[in-house]
Scaffold this motif. Sequence first.
Motif, PDB file in Angstrom:
ATOM      1  N   PRO A  87       0.795  -1.244   0.000  1.00 20.54           N
ATOM      2  CA  PRO A  87       0.000   0.000   0.000  1.00 20.54           C
ATOM      3  C   PRO A  87       0.818   1.281   0.000  1.00 20.54           C
ATOM      4  N   ALA A  88       2.054   1.263   0.490  1.00 22.98           N
ATOM      5  CA  ALA A  88       2.843   2.502   0.533  1.00 22.98           C
ATOM      6  C   ALA A  88       3.073   3.064  -0.857  1.00 22.98           C
ATOM      7  N   ALA A  89       3.355   2.197  -1.824  1.00 18.46           N
ATOM      8  CA  ALA A  89       3.593   2.661  -3.194  1.00 18.46           C
ATOM      9  C   ALA A  89       2.327   3.220  -3.818  1.00 18.46           C
ATOM     10  N   LYS A  90       1.166   2.750  -3.339  1.00 16.40           N
ATOM     11  CA  LYS A  90      -0.098   3.175  -3.918  1.00 16.40           C
ATOM     12  C   LYS A  90      -0.669   4.418  -3.244  1.00 16.40           C
ATOM     13  N   TYR A 131      13.609   5.641   6.830  1.00 18.84           N
ATOM     14  CA  TYR A 131      12.861   6.858   6.531  1.00 18.84           C
ATOM     15  C   TYR A 131      11.760   7.032   7.574  1.00 18.84           C
ATOM     16  N   TYR A 132      11.692   8.226   8.187  1.00 16.01           N
ATOM     17  CA  TYR A 132      10.805   8.473   9.328  1.00 16.01           C
ATOM     18  C   TYR A 132       9.681   9.468   9.061  1.00 16.01           C
ATOM     19  N   MET A 143       3.414  12.057   1.806  1.00 14.89           N
ATOM     20  CA  MET A 143       2.767  10.958   2.517  1.00 14.89           C
ATOM     21  C   MET A 143       3.404   9.592   2.234  1.00 14.89           C
ATOM     22  N   VAL A 144       4.713   9.557   2.242  1.00 14.79           N
ATOM     23  CA  VAL A 144       5.426   8.280   2.114  1.00 14.79           C
ATOM     24  C   VAL A 144       5.506   7.635   3.487  1.00 14.79           C
ATOM     25  N   ARG A 145       5.110   6.380   3.579  1.00 11.88           N
ATOM     26  CA  ARG A 145       5.039   5.698   4.864  1.00 11.88           C
ATOM     27  C   ARG A 145       6.427   5.388   5.416  1.00 11.88           C
ATOM     28  N   ARG A 146       6.510   5.293   6.739  1.00 14.67           N
ATOM     29  CA  ARG A 146       7.782   4.973   7.390  1.00 14.67           C
ATOM     30  C   ARG A 146       8.250   3.585   6.959  1.00 14.67           C
ATOM     31  N   HIS A 147       9.555   3.479   6.803  1.00 10.10           N
ATOM     32  CA  HIS A 147      10.120   2.180   6.449  1.00 10.10           C
ATOM     33  C   HIS A 147      11.612   2.169   6.707  1.00 10.10           C
ATOM     34  N   ASP A 148      12.152   0.980   6.922  1.00 10.98           N
ATOM     35  CA  ASP A 148      13.597   0.794   6.963  1.00 10.98           C
ATOM     36  C   ASP A 148      13.928  -0.448   6.159  1.00 10.98           C
ATOM     37  N   GLY A 149      15.208  -0.730   5.994  1.00  7.99           N
ATOM     38  CA  GLY A 149      15.562  -1.872   5.178  1.00  7.99           C
ATOM     39  C   GLY A 149      17.053  -2.081   5.072  1.00  7.99           C
TER      40      GLY A 149
END
Length: 545
Positions: free
Chosen positions: A242-245, A452-453, A460-466
Amino acid sequence: MKNSSLNNLSVATGSMLCALFASCTGNEKAVQSERPNIIHIMTDDHAFQALSAYGGAISKIAPTPNIDRIAQKGMIFQRAYVENSISAPSRATLLTGLYSHKHGQEILTNGFKPDNTVFPELLQQAGYQTAIVGKWHLQVEPKGFDYYKILKNQGDYYNPEFATKETNGEYVREEGYATTLTTDYAINWLDKRDKKKPFCLLVHHKAPHRNFMPESKYYDLYEDSEFPYPDNFFDDYTSRGPAAKSQQMSIMHDMTMGYDLKVNELNDNLPPHLEWSKADWEKARARMTPKQLQAWDAAYGPRNKAMLEANLSAKELAKWKYQRYIKDYMRTIKSVDDQIGRLLDYLEENKLMDNTIIVYTSDQGFYMGEHGWFDKRFMYEESFRTPLLIMYPKMIKAGSVCNELVQNIDYAPTYLALAGVESPVKMDGRSLVPLFSGDKPQEWRENLYYHYYDYPAIHMVRRHDGVFDGRYKLIHFYGEGKGKDEGADIEYFELYDLLTDPHEMKNVYNDTAYKEHADRLRKELHGYQQDLDIVEGNLNLNEKI
């Protein structure tokens, strides 16, 4: 996880630098006189796809010959990345050599800890003369600099305001174009500096940051060209989560007709999340002198009229928006390239090239229509990866290529290593000096961590790490949604094999053929979170996600 070795200046590196600078004679004056000067040139949002040294399709139409000079006479890094793809955190990481959660600037607006140790102050204490000109974008006063002349906030392209130590926090309007003015101040400082001291100069350009306003002499540049569209320009995000959408960085839907694309006639009736752009575009126009505004309207007015009369379909309008965006973006890059050429010419004329390390990079990558996007933030390749070129004749052969994984946490320890200065704090990065020979050092890192925080926020890019190991990339999206229209709570993974899928179109996390890599990288990610004391989004490997 292999991220702990080589964090500070190694014995081997110290010996090599000692031999280089003073033949290990113990002559302190000789060491001091031979310590390299440092010039760090950083643009804002310059995509590696838009730099001709990297050979991309865009730059075949719009080359960057002066920036390319650094690659031709030095080393091009093919796998340079950031730890958080957004401007202020990236700048704080450059200064400290730390991950975002350690220096405090996790998001765009605030957080930088005033007591952070920054590498310029350590160089200053070791006898270097230090300066920064151009974009600063941190909500603290610069420290560690003998001289600064910094733009207000993001900076404006036309007639921007600058502050210096002498203005006591007041920003003073200067007439001219930001890219040229920044270079003027860099060269002026070089002319007036104390020639007996080594120097460190940070030249930080506003361009090509949104809203991509070109220098007047380049209004018509590339107008008769058609830039190629990425293969995934009309990406429908099949297989992605869903983050990409749910992002709001689509060229088709979120790029504003007024602020971004300069179509004044369509600056009304904006969706709520874009209403800010009308006021910002009016402010940008109000900054121009009558002569500048007349030239602007003479160039853009007829083109806007032709577009409006064409009554384009949604798909054709998206393609028109892309062409307007890319042309203005590359026009601002043309001025950057001009001014970097001017700075390099100055260094050559003043015989400063041989003992100066010159670094060119961006504060993060940028989307040039890939996935239908502009902007950055995601861990997908185009925003995670940055251009990085380094020229230093004493240690780097002309035309060298580095394929090792490097990150913006590495700049501060590199500069300290070159100056023979130890940091009083343990930096997360490591010196790049061992890579300058072209060989891979023992125990070099095998993967990178990203986080990314900044959510909820613009785009509106969702938080993520990797974690990324050079081929396989695991991205962990997590966190609470912020209301009905802004997404639900999420917790999921995406995995990409960049060898077979370089454009990251197919998430293979649930593909049994990739289970070994998914499990391995998930353990690596958990290891980073534990070693770095990451609290937000931390994994529990005993839970099935």
